[in-house]
Design a protein around this motif. Structure first.
Motif, PDB file in Angstrom:
ATOM      1  N   ALA A  91      11.143  10.342 -12.727  1.00 26.33           N
ATOM      2  CA  ALA A  91      10.235   9.685 -11.786  1.00 26.33           C
ATOM      3  C   ALA A  91      10.584   8.215 -11.569  1.00 26.33           C
ATOM      4  CB  ALA A  91       8.796   9.804 -12.283  1.00 26.33           C
ATOM      5  N   GLU A  92      11.643   7.752 -12.184  1.00 26.32           N
ATOM      6  CA  GLU A  92      12.028   6.354 -12.051  1.00 26.32           C
ATOM      7  C   GLU A  92      12.182   5.971 -10.582  1.00 26.32           C
ATOM      8  OE1 GLU A  92      15.352   3.174 -13.650  1.00 26.32           O
ATOM      9  OE2 GLU A  92      15.677   5.307 -14.001  1.00 26.32           O
ATOM     10  N   GLY A  93      11.497   4.896 -10.194  1.00 23.53           N
ATOM     11  CA  GLY A  93      11.575   4.397  -8.828  1.00 23.53           C
ATOM     12  C   GLY A  93      10.771   5.189  -7.813  1.00 23.53           C
ATOM     13  N   CYS A  94      10.052   6.197  -8.239  1.00 17.90           N
ATOM     14  CA  CYS A  94       9.303   7.056  -7.333  1.00 17.90           C
ATOM     15  C   CYS A  94       7.852   6.607  -7.199  1.00 17.90           C
ATOM     16  CB  CYS A  94       9.319   8.503  -7.842  1.00 17.90           C
ATOM     17  SG  CYS A  94      10.962   9.242  -7.827  1.00 17.90           S
ATOM     18  N   THR A  95       7.179   7.212  -6.259  1.00 15.92           N
ATOM     19  CA  THR A  95       5.743   7.014  -6.073  1.00 15.92           C
ATOM     20  C   THR A  95       5.047   8.282  -6.533  1.00 15.92           C
ATOM     21  OG1 THR A  95       6.121   5.546  -4.201  1.00 15.92           O
ATOM     22  CG2 THR A  95       3.935   6.553  -4.376  1.00 15.92           C
ATOM     23  N   LEU A  96       4.056   8.088  -7.371  1.00 12.42           N
ATOM     24  CA  LEU A  96       3.359   9.208  -7.983  1.00 12.42           C
ATOM     25  C   LEU A  96       1.881   9.114  -7.662  1.00 12.42           C
ATOM     26  CD1 LEU A  96       4.058  11.483 -10.066  1.00 12.42           C
ATOM     27  CD2 LEU A  96       3.223   9.926 -11.793  1.00 12.42           C
ATOM     28  N   GLU A  97       1.280  10.260  -7.351  1.00  8.01           N
ATOM     29  CA  GLU A  97      -0.164  10.312  -7.120  1.00  8.01           C
ATOM     30  C   GLU A  97      -0.774  11.301  -8.098  1.00  8.01           C
ATOM     31  OE1 GLU A  97      -1.462  10.493  -2.859  1.00  8.01           O
ATOM     32  OE2 GLU A  97       0.711  10.703  -2.585  1.00  8.01           O
ATOM     33  N   THR A  98      -1.865  10.866  -8.732  1.00 12.85           N
ATOM     34  CA  THR A  98      -2.600  11.733  -9.638  1.00 12.85           C
ATOM     35  C   THR A  98      -4.041  11.825  -9.144  1.00 12.85           C
ATOM     36  OG1 THR A  98      -3.420  10.036 -11.151  1.00 12.85           O
ATOM     37  CG2 THR A  98      -1.185  10.886 -11.551  1.00 12.85           C
ATOM     38  N   VAL A  99      -4.804  12.664  -9.784  1.00 13.28           N
ATOM     39  CA  VAL A  99      -6.195  12.878  -9.394  1.00 13.28           C
ATOM     40  C   VAL A  99      -7.041  11.611  -9.609  1.00 13.28           C
ATOM     41  CG1 VAL A  99      -7.051  13.784 -11.591  1.00 13.28           C
ATOM     42  CG2 VAL A  99      -7.959  14.679  -9.405  1.00 13.28           C
ATOM     43  N   GLU A 100      -6.556  10.663 -10.380  1.00 13.34           N
ATOM     44  CA  GLU A 100      -7.318   9.441 -10.653  1.00 13.34           C
ATOM     45  C   GLU A 100      -7.257   8.406  -9.531  1.00 13.34           C
ATOM     46  OE1 GLU A 100      -6.205  10.967 -14.771  1.00 13.34           O
ATOM     47  OE2 GLU A 100      -5.065  10.603 -12.956  1.00 13.34           O
ATOM     48  N   GLN A 101      -6.720   8.729  -8.398  1.00 14.02           N
ATOM     49  CA  GLN A 101      -6.612   7.765  -7.297  1.00 14.02           C
ATOM     50  C   GLN A 101      -7.940   7.054  -7.069  1.00 14.02           C
ATOM     51  OE1 GLN A 101      -5.286   9.415  -3.592  1.00 14.02           O
ATOM     52  NE2 GLN A 101      -3.788  10.712  -4.601  1.00 14.02           N
ATOM     53  N   ALA A 102      -7.887   5.736  -7.023  1.00 12.27           N
ATOM     54  CA  ALA A 102      -9.107   4.958  -6.760  1.00 12.27           C
ATOM     55  C   ALA A 102      -8.750   3.839  -5.792  1.00 12.27           C
ATOM     56  CB  ALA A 102      -9.667   4.382  -8.052  1.00 12.27           C
ATOM     57  N   PRO A 103      -9.250   3.817  -4.595  1.00 15.62           N
ATOM     58  CA  PRO A 103     -10.096   4.849  -4.000  1.00 15.62           C
ATOM     59  C   PRO A 103      -9.255   6.071  -3.647  1.00 15.62           C
ATOM     60  CG  PRO A 103      -9.609   3.189  -2.350  1.00 15.62           C
ATOM     61  CD  PRO A 103      -8.995   2.715  -3.649  1.00 15.62           C
TER      62      PRO A 103
END
Length: 182
Positions: A91-103
């Motif tokens: 995942a180096e240098g990547c954009t990651l989205e998890t369920v904890e997104q706020a907002p």
């Protein structure tokens, strides 16, 4: 020297979980998680799921740890992946989205509401994986047919609801997001 003597020489004293690692066995890298830059220092063979959980992002669940259940699904550069099968260093240098997104993103907000309204939650263990899988689908295929939605959701497992309420919730969120009459 016996096996027991050999073990005693090399394993004396308390051991920490990662004490067997040499200092150069740890990888250090940066990525963006939920729009925040994050520096990760983890064993080279650490999974992305474990690395996220070590960062305090415990919404990413570990179920089967074999990629079958989908509870660990996150979005890596917008695409759903099984974080239990992905090394953290990938995942180096990547954009990651998890369920904890706020907002939460527009899609995640609509899905959370629909899951609540349609009873798509029971024990909640699989919920974060289903939510992230559905976010990826609704972004990539906003006009997916109900059959396509069912096909995509079949990649994750839910032992409590049987999947029907989850399908209804995703279709309701899709309708809200597209303004369609599905």
């Amino acid at each position: 020297m016996t096996y027991a003597d050999h073990r005693a020489d090399h394993h004396s004293g308390p051991q920490t979980r990662d004490s067997w690692l040499e200092p150069d066995d740890r990888a250090q890298f940066d990525l963006v998680v939920n729009d925040q830059p994050v520096h990760v220092r983890a064993p080279a063979r650490c999974t992305l799921a474990d690395a996220l959980r070590q960062q305090g992002l415990i919404g990413t669940r570990l179920g089967c740890e074999q990629g079958s259940c989908g509870a660990c699904t996150v979005l890596l550069d917008g695409q759903p992946i099984r974080s239990c099968l992905t090394l953290a260093v990938q995942a180096e240098g990547c954009t990651l989205e998890t369920v904890e997104q706020a907002p939460p993103s527009r899609e995640l907000h609509a899905l959370r509401r629909a899951f609540h309204q349609h009873g798509a939650l029971q024990c909640g263990f699989c919920t974060s994986g289903f939510l992230m899988l559905a976010v990826g689908l609704l972004r990539d295929e906003p006009d997916a047919t109900p059959e396509r939605v069912r096909e995509v959701l079949s990649a994750n497992l839910c032992r409590c609801t049987g999947g029907v309420p989850i399908l209804r919730a995703v279709l309701a969120a899709q309708q809200e997001l597209t303004g369609g009459d599905r």
